[in-house]
Structures are given as structure tokens and as C-alpha cells.
Design a protein around this motif. Structure first.
Motif, PDB file in Angstrom:
ATOM      1  N   TRP A 131      -7.079  35.166  14.559  1.00 53.40           N
ATOM      2  CA  TRP A 131      -6.949  34.150  13.537  1.00 53.40           C
ATOM      3  C   TRP A 131      -5.786  33.205  13.864  1.00 53.40           C
ATOM      4  CZ3 TRP A 131      -3.206  32.840   9.968  1.00 53.40           C
ATOM      5  CH2 TRP A 131      -3.623  31.976   8.961  1.00 53.40           C
ATOM      6  N   LYS A 171      -8.684  32.384  -0.716  1.00 53.95           N
ATOM      7  CA  LYS A 171      -8.682  31.094  -0.027  1.00 53.95           C
ATOM      8  C   LYS A 171      -7.385  30.795   0.715  1.00 53.95           C
ATOM      9  CE  LYS A 171     -11.910  29.015  -3.259  1.00 53.95           C
ATOM     10  NZ  LYS A 171     -12.109  27.954  -4.258  1.00 53.95           N
ATOM     11  N   TRP A 172      -6.332  31.512   0.405  1.00 55.30           N
ATOM     12  CA  TRP A 172      -5.010  31.231   0.966  1.00 55.30           C
ATOM     13  C   TRP A 172      -4.430  32.492   1.583  1.00 55.30           C
ATOM     14  CZ3 TRP A 172      -3.615  26.237   1.175  1.00 55.30           C
ATOM     15  CH2 TRP A 172      -4.356  25.367   0.384  1.00 55.30           C
ATOM     16  N   GLN A 203      -4.215  27.818   4.568  1.00 55.76           N
ATOM     17  CA  GLN A 203      -5.565  28.113   4.118  1.00 55.76           C
ATOM     18  C   GLN A 203      -6.133  29.226   4.979  1.00 55.76           C
ATOM     19  OE1 GLN A 203      -7.388  24.146   4.246  1.00 55.76           O
ATOM     20  NE2 GLN A 203      -7.657  24.374   2.035  1.00 55.76           N
ATOM     21  N   GLU A 215      -9.176  29.626   5.789  1.00 57.30           N
ATOM     22  CA  GLU A 215     -10.198  29.096   6.700  1.00 57.30           C
ATOM     23  C   GLU A 215      -9.618  28.724   8.047  1.00 57.30           C
ATOM     24  OE1 GLU A 215     -13.506  29.104   6.302  1.00 57.30           O
ATOM     25  OE2 GLU A 215     -13.056  30.200   4.472  1.00 57.30           O
ATOM     26  N   GLY A 216      -8.333  28.502   8.122  1.00 58.71           N
ATOM     27  CA  GLY A 216      -7.720  28.171   9.409  1.00 58.71           C
ATOM     28  C   GLY A 216      -6.290  27.720   9.242  1.00 58.71           C
TER      29      GLY A 216
END
Length: 150
Positions: A4, A21-22, A39, A41-42
């Protein structure tokens, strides 16, 4: 499965926000441990909110506050994620000497469901074990029967 986050710094202690989400995590990229938010997601964009070092982040179950440790201080930062990220200035909640445990970046404390209380581990000489009493009400009745006086 894929990495990640991959840097030359030491990163650890990742914690997902209650909404998933965080992510908060600890990195020593600056030369000392600091707490970051990005985030899930990335990690394209991230924010550091510990200002003088920080470790062991945990989310308040309400998702609007992040706790972390700075030495003997328990710190808190308010967080709003919509429409944009807003992080408050860190504030000290209390200062007391508690154990850090083996992993300095991984929290060895917990936050109550209401976000108002903490379970901390005291570092005391001779406190190398934990005693758990099951059926404690029965045990209490055995050692102090009803109707007995002090």
C-alpha cells in the motif's frame, strides 16, 4: 495483495477510520515519529497532524477525532473529511506515564465506545502479569458472604 505504501522510512501502526475511508499511520520520514492521515484508496496526498512527534494513533469511534501519544501526553486532533480535510491543532488530553509496550508505533491502549474514556497500561514494577477473575460475583459471595459486617 500489493504494498500500500513503500518508502525508505519506517511506517507502522496503521489504523482505518470507522467508515473505512481514511487511514492514520506513523512514519519516521521527518527524522522522528509523526502521525499521518491519508485516504485509504491511496496515499497520493497525506497530512501530518502531530506537531512535535507522535505515535500510536487510534480513531475515536465517532470518526471525528484521532488520538495519539506524544511521550507521556495523550493528544487529540479533531478531523472533518467533507467537503475538504480540516484538522484542528493538537491538544493534550492528559499527561501521565503509561507503558508503551513492545511496539512503540502500535497502540497498546484502547478507547471506549463513547470516545470519552481510555484503557491504558501502567508500567509498574512487579506488574508483569494480568489476573482475570471469572465469575467474580460468586467469588465475592465466597469471601464476603451477604450479611457479614466489616
Amino acid at each position: 495483495m500489493r504494498p500500500w505504501l513503500k518508502t525508505t522510512a519506517y511506517e507502522s501502526g496503521a489504523q482505518l477510520s470507522p467508515d473505512g475511508k481514511w487511514l492514520t499511520y506513523v512514519s519516521n520520514e521527518s527524522g522522528q515519529n509523526e502521525v499521518y492521515l491519508c485516504q485509504f484508496e491511496g496515499p497520493d496526498r497525506r497530512w501530518t497532524f502531530s506537531t512535535e512527534g507522535g505515535t500510536q494513533p487510534l480513531w475515536n469511534p465517532n470518526g471525528r477525532e484521532i488520538f495519539y501519544r506524544n511521550g507521556d501526553k495523550m493528544m487529540a486532533v479533531e478531523v472533518a473529511t467533507t467537503p475538504d480535510i480540516k484538522l484542528s491543532t493538537p491538544r493534550a488530553l492528559f499527561e501521565q506515564r503509561y507503558a508503551f509496550g513492545a511496539g512503540i508505533t502500535i497502540a497498546n491502549y484502547d478507547v471506549a465506545a463513547d470516545g470519552q474514556r481510555f484503557i491504558m497500561v501502567r508500567d509498574e514494577a512487579g506488574a508483569a502479569r494480568l489476573n482475570v477473575v471469572l465469575n467474580w460475583l460468586s467469588e465475592l459471595g465466597r469471601v464476603a458472604p451477604a450479611g457479614s459486617s466489616p
